[in-house]
Design a protein around this motif. Sequence first.
Motif, mmCIF file in Angstrom:
data_model
loop_
_atom_site.group_PDB
_atom_site.id
_atom_site.type_symbol
_atom_site.label_atom_id
_atom_site.label_comp_id
_atom_site.label_asym_id
_atom_site.label_seq_id
_atom_site.Cartn_x
_atom_site.Cartn_y
_atom_site.Cartn_z
ATOM 1 N N CYS A 138 24.626 24.065 51.533
ATOM 2 C CA CYS A 138 25.807 23.216 51.311
ATOM 3 C C CYS A 138 26.252 22.484 52.568
ATOM 4 C CB CYS A 138 26.942 24.017 50.696
ATOM 5 S SG CYS A 138 27.675 25.215 51.811
ATOM 6 N N PHE A 139 25.929 23.058 53.771
ATOM 7 C CA PHE A 139 26.255 22.370 55.015
ATOM 8 C C PHE A 139 27.765 22.272 55.233
ATOM 9 C CE2 PHE A 139 25.753 18.436 57.780
ATOM 10 C CZ PHE A 139 24.869 18.997 58.694
ATOM 11 N N TRP A 140 28.521 23.092 54.524
ATOM 12 C CA TRP A 140 29.970 22.950 54.554
ATOM 13 C C TRP A 140 30.600 24.328 54.468
ATOM 14 C CZ3 TRP A 140 33.503 20.228 56.441
ATOM 15 C CH2 TRP A 140 34.769 20.069 55.877
ATOM 16 N N HIS A 141 31.297 24.710 55.557
ATOM 17 C CA HIS A 141 31.769 26.093 55.694
ATOM 18 C C HIS A 141 32.618 26.585 54.528
ATOM 19 C CE1 HIS A 141 35.767 24.662 57.248
ATOM 20 N NE2 HIS A 141 35.030 23.605 57.550
ATOM 21 N N LYS A 142 33.369 25.669 53.909
ATOM 22 C CA LYS A 142 34.288 26.124 52.854
ATOM 23 C C LYS A 142 33.568 26.602 51.602
ATOM 24 C CE LYS A 142 38.136 23.267 54.262
ATOM 25 N NZ LYS A 142 38.946 22.100 53.932
ATOM 26 N N TRP A 143 32.314 26.211 51.454
ATOM 27 C CA TRP A 143 31.597 26.586 50.225
ATOM 28 C C TRP A 143 30.659 27.772 50.427
ATOM 29 C CZ3 TRP A 143 29.966 20.860 48.990
ATOM 30 C CH2 TRP A 143 31.126 20.121 48.732
ATOM 31 N N VAL A 144 30.598 28.263 51.647
ATOM 32 C CA VAL A 144 29.675 29.372 51.928
ATOM 33 C C VAL A 144 30.110 30.627 51.156
ATOM 34 C CG1 VAL A 144 28.867 30.913 53.776
ATOM 35 C CG2 VAL A 144 28.890 28.434 54.126
ATOM 36 N N LYS A 145 31.414 30.847 51.083
ATOM 37 C CA LYS A 145 31.887 32.031 50.364
ATOM 38 C C LYS A 145 31.561 31.977 48.866
ATOM 39 C CE LYS A 145 36.181 33.942 48.803
ATOM 40 N NZ LYS A 145 37.577 34.296 49.087
ATOM 41 N N PRO A 146 31.988 30.926 48.136
ATOM 42 C CA PRO A 146 31.652 30.933 46.710
ATOM 43 C C PRO A 146 30.148 30.969 46.434
ATOM 44 C CG PRO A 146 32.670 28.830 47.359
ATOM 45 C CD PRO A 146 32.861 29.783 48.496
ATOM 46 N N LEU A 147 29.381 30.287 47.272
ATOM 47 C CA LEU A 147 27.926 30.271 47.024
ATOM 48 C C LEU A 147 27.267 31.607 47.387
ATOM 49 C CD1 LEU A 147 27.057 26.637 48.154
ATOM 50 C CD2 LEU A 147 27.226 27.517 45.822
ATOM 51 N N SER A 148 27.855 32.326 48.338
ATOM 52 C CA SER A 148 27.329 33.662 48.668
ATOM 53 C C SER A 148 27.588 34.599 47.494
ATOM 54 C CB SER A 148 28.022 34.229 49.909
ATOM 55 O OG SER A 148 27.772 33.425 51.022
ATOM 56 N N LEU A 149 28.804 34.532 46.959
ATOM 57 C CA LEU A 149 29.153 35.400 45.823
ATOM 58 C C LEU A 149 28.288 35.059 44.613
ATOM 59 C CD1 LEU A 149 33.010 35.337 46.375
ATOM 60 C CD2 LEU A 149 31.574 37.381 46.518
ATOM 61 N N ALA A 150 28.064 33.757 44.399
ATOM 62 C CA ALA A 150 27.246 33.340 43.253
ATOM 63 C C ALA A 150 25.801 33.811 43.433
ATOM 64 C CB ALA A 150 27.288 31.816 43.112
ATOM 65 N N SER A 151 25.298 33.730 44.659
ATOM 66 C CA SER A 151 23.918 34.175 44.924
ATOM 67 C C SER A 151 23.765 35.659 44.597
ATOM 68 C CB SER A 151 23.552 33.952 46.398
ATOM 69 O OG SER A 151 23.609 32.582 46.712
ATOM 70 N N LEU A 152 24.759 36.424 45.004
ATOM 71 C CA LEU A 152 24.724 37.862 44.715
ATOM 72 C C LEU A 152 24.721 38.084 43.199
ATOM 73 C CD1 LEU A 152 24.960 40.776 45.844
ATOM 74 C CD2 LEU A 152 27.440 40.473 45.861
ATOM 75 N N ALA A 153 25.549 37.320 42.512
ATOM 76 C CA ALA A 153 25.671 37.482 41.061
ATOM 77 C C ALA A 153 24.379 37.140 40.319
ATOM 78 C CB ALA A 153 26.828 36.629 40.538
ATOM 79 N N LEU A 168 32.031 40.642 49.259
ATOM 80 C CA LEU A 168 30.662 40.871 48.765
ATOM 81 C C LEU A 168 30.473 42.354 48.432
ATOM 82 C CD1 LEU A 168 28.662 38.591 51.241
ATOM 83 C CD2 LEU A 168 28.703 38.308 48.762
ATOM 84 N N ARG A 169 31.048 43.225 49.270
ATOM 85 C CA ARG A 169 30.908 44.669 49.001
ATOM 86 C C ARG A 169 31.567 45.039 47.675
ATOM 87 N NH1 ARG A 169 28.555 46.734 53.542
ATOM 88 N NH2 ARG A 169 29.342 46.060 55.550
ATOM 89 N N GLU A 170 32.714 44.432 47.404
ATOM 90 C CA GLU A 170 33.415 44.718 46.135
ATOM 91 C C GLU A 170 32.571 44.263 44.946
ATOM 92 O OE1 GLU A 170 36.337 46.371 45.480
ATOM 93 O OE2 GLU A 170 36.073 46.887 47.599
ATOM 94 N N VAL A 171 32.057 43.035 45.030
ATOM 95 C CA VAL A 171 31.257 42.493 43.912
ATOM 96 C C VAL A 171 29.965 43.302 43.761
ATOM 97 C CG1 VAL A 171 30.044 40.441 43.050
ATOM 98 C CG2 VAL A 171 32.266 40.191 44.160
ATOM 99 N N ALA A 172 29.380 43.690 44.879
ATOM 100 C CA ALA A 172 28.124 44.455 44.827
ATOM 101 C C ALA A 172 28.307 45.760 44.054
ATOM 102 C CB ALA A 172 27.620 44.717 46.243
ATOM 103 N N LYS A 173 29.463 46.384 44.233
ATOM 104 C CA LYS A 173 29.728 47.651 43.532
ATOM 105 C C LYS A 173 29.607 47.468 42.029
ATOM 106 C CE LYS A 173 33.197 49.514 46.488
ATOM 107 N NZ LYS A 173 34.647 49.523 46.588
ATOM 108 N N VAL A 174 30.195 46.381 41.543
ATOM 109 C CA VAL A 174 30.176 46.097 40.109
ATOM 110 C C VAL A 174 28.729 45.909 39.629
ATOM 111 C CG1 VAL A 174 30.997 44.500 38.319
ATOM 112 C CG2 VAL A 174 32.410 44.950 40.347
ATOM 113 N N LEU A 175 27.900 45.343 40.501
ATOM 114 C CA LEU A 175 26.512 45.040 40.139
ATOM 115 C C LEU A 175 25.577 46.216 40.436
ATOM 116 C CD1 LEU A 175 26.417 41.460 41.717
ATOM 117 C CD2 LEU A 175 26.484 41.977 39.271
#
Length: 293
Positions: free
Chosen positions: A229-244, A281-288
Amino acid sequence: MENKFPGKDITENDLKDKFPLSSSKNKKKIIKISEDITFGDNSVPIIAGPNTLENKDMIFKCCELLEKKKIKMLRGGIYKPLTFPYRSKKYFELGDKGIRILEEVKKNFDILIVSEIMEAEKIPLIKDFVDIFQIGARNMQNFPLITNAAKTMKPILLKRHFGCSIRDLLGAAEYSLVEKNEKIILCERGVSAPHTHKNTSRFLLDLQAIPAIKENSCLPIISDPSHACFWHKWVKPLSLASLAVGSDGLMIETHPDPRNAAVDPLQAINFEEFSKLIDELREVAKVLNKKII
Ligand code: PEP
Ligand code: MN
């Protein structure tokens, strides 16, 4: 050639003949990097750090952050495929001068180093200080480089070129597997997409590639949202989506002073953002039923 799956570029024949070693016909590979780091099981290793190693002070700060957040692998690039040949006080890579700093990191931290190589000649210089050789998007089809890296028997992180298909990526991975180096981890880092290019982001993170690679290959696949994305603000949502979507790991850019980074200042997140992201990410990982390491 028969394609049982219309609309897909990978045929049954490809799985047998073009990538016999990396195809999903093989047992899923769990790649052990060290006693406590594996790719391809329920753990999700994070590789984090700056775009490029700038100096000892900043890289030590990054290592301290990683230790605090219990993250075990550093992005420690010293050779960079920079788009333009010009360098300045603000825009540079360390090159060979960075080797001594990698050595210092090894002495002072219990952190593994992932570092990009662009030329086979550099492999002997850095191999004692690097735990995973990164082969970047631009070199994904530099087959002699892959072969040379594979011969060291060290793990390889192979990033997908932004214009290459999954079929091409698996073909490239095969060059390591034929050398009997099975420690190969794939990485999705965004593809060129004319409709997003320039308007919203540099590349388009191909999230769909992650389940597609899992369906067609036995190799682990991680995601690098920062380069996509080349854009710091989107790193979080895209990291969470990648994990999902099942990513086997993440590569995330973080920097003590992101907007003044020597390379790609827009995509790194600051330490506070990184810390919060790891917690989420740790919280979401638990669910998965997964574990961020
Ligand atoms: C990098 O990870 O530093 C890099 C250059 O990434 P990519 O090869 O995906 O562009
Ligand atoms: Mn980069």
